[in-house]
Design a protein around this motif. Structure first.
Motif, PDB file in Angstrom:
ATOM      1  N   GLY A  49     -11.406  16.548   6.977  1.00  0.00           N
ATOM      2  CA  GLY A  49     -12.486  16.637   7.950  1.00  0.00           C
ATOM      3  C   GLY A  49     -12.015  16.823   9.376  1.00  0.00           C
ATOM      4  O   GLY A  49     -12.653  17.504  10.157  1.00  0.00           O
ATOM      5  N   SER A  50     -10.886  16.204   9.707  1.00  0.00           N
ATOM      6  CA  SER A  50     -10.382  16.255  11.081  1.00  0.00           C
ATOM      7  C   SER A  50      -9.020  15.563  11.130  1.00  0.00           C
ATOM      8  O   SER A  50      -8.597  14.925  10.157  1.00  0.00           O
ATOM      9  N   LYS A  51      -8.390  15.662  12.270  1.00  0.00           N
ATOM     10  CA  LYS A  51      -7.151  14.902  12.490  1.00  0.00           C
ATOM     11  C   LYS A  51      -7.456  13.408  12.360  1.00  0.00           C
ATOM     12  O   LYS A  51      -6.683  12.653  11.770  1.00  0.00           O
ATOM     13  N   ARG A  52      -8.597  12.991  12.868  1.00  0.00           N
ATOM     14  CA  ARG A  52      -9.002  11.586  12.791  1.00  0.00           C
ATOM     15  C   ARG A  52      -9.183  11.156  11.334  1.00  0.00           C
ATOM     16  O   ARG A  52      -8.841  10.051  10.931  1.00  0.00           O
ATOM     17  N   GLY A  53      -9.732  12.042  10.506  1.00  0.00           N
ATOM     18  CA  GLY A  53      -9.888  11.745   9.089  1.00  0.00           C
ATOM     19  C   GLY A  53      -8.545  11.590   8.395  1.00  0.00           C
ATOM     20  O   GLY A  53      -8.366  10.715   7.537  1.00  0.00           O
ATOM     21  N   LEU A  54      -7.596  12.435   8.766  1.00  0.00           N
ATOM     22  CA  LEU A  54      -6.246  12.332   8.211  1.00  0.00           C
ATOM     23  C   LEU A  54      -5.600  11.019   8.660  1.00  0.00           C
ATOM     24  O   LEU A  54      -4.932  10.348   7.873  1.00  0.00           O
ATOM     25  N   PHE A  55      -5.835  10.632   9.905  1.00  0.00           N
ATOM     26  CA  PHE A  55      -5.305   9.361  10.392  1.00  0.00           C
ATOM     27  C   PHE A  55      -5.900   8.198   9.612  1.00  0.00           C
ATOM     28  O   PHE A  55      -5.190   7.260   9.229  1.00  0.00           O
ATOM     29  N   GLY A  56      -7.190   8.242   9.342  1.00  0.00           N
ATOM     30  CA  GLY A  56      -7.826   7.189   8.546  1.00  0.00           C
ATOM     31  C   GLY A  56      -7.191   7.065   7.176  1.00  0.00           C
ATOM     32  O   GLY A  56      -6.950   5.958   6.684  1.00  0.00           O
ATOM     33  N   ALA A  57      -6.903   8.211   6.555  1.00  0.00           N
ATOM     34  CA  ALA A  57      -6.234   8.195   5.252  1.00  0.00           C
ATOM     35  C   ALA A  57      -4.820   7.629   5.384  1.00  0.00           C
ATOM     36  O   ALA A  57      -4.353   6.886   4.512  1.00  0.00           O
ATOM     37  N   ALA A  58      -4.131   7.953   6.484  1.00  0.00           N
ATOM     38  CA  ALA A  58      -2.782   7.441   6.715  1.00  0.00           C
ATOM     39  C   ALA A  58      -2.793   5.922   6.907  1.00  0.00           C
ATOM     40  O   ALA A  58      -1.912   5.219   6.405  1.00  0.00           O
ATOM     41  N   VAL A  59      -3.790   5.415   7.614  1.00  0.00           N
ATOM     42  CA  VAL A  59      -3.908   3.967   7.818  1.00  0.00           C
ATOM     43  C   VAL A  59      -4.149   3.265   6.485  1.00  0.00           C
ATOM     44  O   VAL A  59      -3.514   2.246   6.183  1.00  0.00           O
ATOM     45  N   ALA A  60      -5.047   3.803   5.667  1.00  0.00           N
ATOM     46  CA  ALA A  60      -5.313   3.206   4.355  1.00  0.00           C
ATOM     47  C   ALA A  60      -4.042   3.216   3.501  1.00  0.00           C
ATOM     48  O   ALA A  60      -3.717   2.225   2.832  1.00  0.00           O
ATOM     49  N   SER A  61      -3.304   4.312   3.550  1.00  0.00           N
ATOM     50  CA  SER A  61      -2.046   4.425   2.816  1.00  0.00           C
ATOM     51  C   SER A  61      -1.029   3.409   3.334  1.00  0.00           C
ATOM     52  O   SER A  61      -0.306   2.776   2.556  1.00  0.00           O
ATOM     53  N   TYR A  62      -0.947   3.257   4.639  1.00  0.00           N
ATOM     54  CA  TYR A  62      -0.022   2.307   5.254  1.00  0.00           C
ATOM     55  C   TYR A  62      -0.316   0.886   4.764  1.00  0.00           C
ATOM     56  O   TYR A  62       0.595   0.142   4.385  1.00  0.00           O
ATOM     57  N   LEU A  63      -1.578   0.524   4.758  1.00  0.00           N
ATOM     58  CA  LEU A  63      -1.949  -0.810   4.290  1.00  0.00           C
ATOM     59  C   LEU A  63      -1.606  -0.997   2.815  1.00  0.00           C
ATOM     60  O   LEU A  63      -1.019  -2.012   2.428  1.00  0.00           O
ATOM     61  N   ASP A  64      -1.939  -0.004   2.001  1.00  0.00           N
ATOM     62  CA  ASP A  64      -1.741  -0.133   0.555  1.00  0.00           C
ATOM     63  C   ASP A  64      -0.290   0.001   0.113  1.00  0.00           C
ATOM     64  O   ASP A  64       0.117  -0.643  -0.859  1.00  0.00           O
ATOM     65  N   GLU A  65       0.482   0.827   0.796  1.00  0.00           N
ATOM     66  CA  GLU A  65       1.834   1.127   0.326  1.00  0.00           C
ATOM     67  C   GLU A  65       2.943   0.442   1.121  1.00  0.00           C
ATOM     68  O   GLU A  65       4.059   0.320   0.622  1.00  0.00           O
ATOM     69  N   VAL A  66       2.646   0.013   2.337  1.00  0.00           N
ATOM     70  CA  VAL A  66       3.677  -0.606   3.171  1.00  0.00           C
ATOM     71  C   VAL A  66       3.370  -2.083   3.395  1.00  0.00           C
ATOM     72  O   VAL A  66       4.200  -2.951   3.110  1.00  0.00           O
ATOM     73  N   ILE A  67       2.197  -2.382   3.905  1.00  0.00           N
ATOM     74  CA  ILE A  67       1.868  -3.757   4.306  1.00  0.00           C
ATOM     75  C   ILE A  67       1.620  -4.674   3.107  1.00  0.00           C
ATOM     76  O   ILE A  67       2.251  -5.730   2.978  1.00  0.00           O
ATOM     77  N   ARG A  68       0.709  -4.299   2.246  1.00  0.00           N
ATOM     78  CA  ARG A  68       0.322  -5.215   1.152  1.00  0.00           C
ATOM     79  C   ARG A  68       1.457  -5.518   0.185  1.00  0.00           C
ATOM     80  O   ARG A  68       1.571  -6.680  -0.255  1.00  0.00           O
ATOM     81  N   PRO A  69       2.309  -4.564  -0.151  1.00  0.00           N
ATOM     82  CA  PRO A  69       3.450  -4.941  -1.000  1.00  0.00           C
ATOM     83  C   PRO A  69       4.367  -5.978  -0.339  1.00  0.00           C
ATOM     84  O   PRO A  69       4.891  -6.871  -1.016  1.00  0.00           O
ATOM     85  N   ARG A  70       4.545  -5.864   0.982  1.00  0.00           N
ATOM     86  CA  ARG A  70       5.385  -6.855   1.680  1.00  0.00           C
ATOM     87  C   ARG A  70       4.730  -8.224   1.709  1.00  0.00           C
ATOM     88  O   ARG A  70       5.421  -9.248   1.709  1.00  0.00           O
ATOM     89  N   LEU A  71       3.407  -8.232   1.779  1.00  0.00           N
ATOM     90  CA  LEU A  71       2.688  -9.502   1.843  1.00  0.00           C
ATOM     91  C   LEU A  71       2.407 -10.094   0.465  1.00  0.00           C
ATOM     92  O   LEU A  71       2.001 -11.254   0.363  1.00  0.00           O
ATOM     93  N   ALA A  72       2.616  -9.330  -0.599  1.00  0.00           N
ATOM     94  CA  ALA A  72       2.256  -9.775  -1.949  1.00  0.00           C
ATOM     95  C   ALA A  72       2.810 -11.154  -2.319  1.00  0.00           C
ATOM     96  O   ALA A  72       2.075 -11.965  -2.902  1.00  0.00           O
TER      97      ALA A  72
END
Length: 194
Positions: A49-72
């Motif tokens: 949809g936009s650069k902003r939409g891509l950023f939103g997807a990147a943030v969701a990916s960051y949380l799911d693939e970087v942050i949450r595994p470290r916090l598990a």
């Protein structure tokens, strides 16, 4: 008839995430995102949809693939008594790993909080949610490490450790030694049962 997608969305989002993490939303130019993802501008807009939409997807990916595994280890019951100390040690090692994104760029969400994109309601919500998730995980770690402390003391220590972790993410780009010292202070407070 719509176009057939010929790329792996997860791979594209990860590539864009690297650009946003290293440069920030505002400094991530579309040509940079095109190069990193291998997509044309029109494909980025069609898919996200936009650069902003891509950023939103990147943030969701960051949380799911970087942050949450470290916090598990801090969010999955039972939480081991040394889980928070191990989290702090792992974060310290990550911030000291020369050339790694955590060492050169800190935290994508903490960085976004101080940038103009942080005023976007959805991004602000993601940042606030991340901070709450981090605080809850650290609180679990404090309770597991110091089960005999009164809840108010546990909460104070969890707040202090959370603040020190966030400070480390802020500082690592400009003062890596101070970022590590913040994490060492959090570890020392935990060890002392402060």
């Amino acid at each position: 008839m719509g176009r057939t997608q010929t790329f792996d969305t997860d791979e594209v989002v990860r590539a864009a995430r690297t650009v946003f993490w290293a440069r920030g939303y505002e400094a991530a130019a579309l040509p940079d995102l095109e190069r990193a993802t291998g997509l044309s501008r029109s494909s980025i807009y069609h898919a996200f949809g936009s650069k902003r939409g891509l950023f939103g997807a990147a943030v969701a990916s960051y949380l799911d693939e970087v942050i949450r595994p470290r916090l598990a280890p801090l969010t999955s019951a039972p939480v081991a008594p040394d889980a928070l100390a191990r989290y702090l040690d792992g974060l310290r090692a990550g911030l000291l790993r020369a050339g790694s994104l955590p060492a050169t760029s800190g935290c994508l969400l903490v960085n976004s909080a101080g940038a103009p994109i942080g005023h976007d309601d959805e991004v602000a919500g993601a940042i606030s949610g991340y901070r709450a998730e981090l605080r809850a995980a650290i609180g679990n770690g404090v309770r597991a490490a110091l089960p005999d402390r009164v809840p108010a003391a546990q909460d104070t220590l969890a707040d202090a450790c959370t603040g020190l972790v966030v400070a480390a993410f802020v500082l690592v780009r400009v003062a890596p030694a101070e970022a590590v010292r913040a994490l060492d202070t959090a570890g020392a407070l935990l060890a002392a049962g402060a």
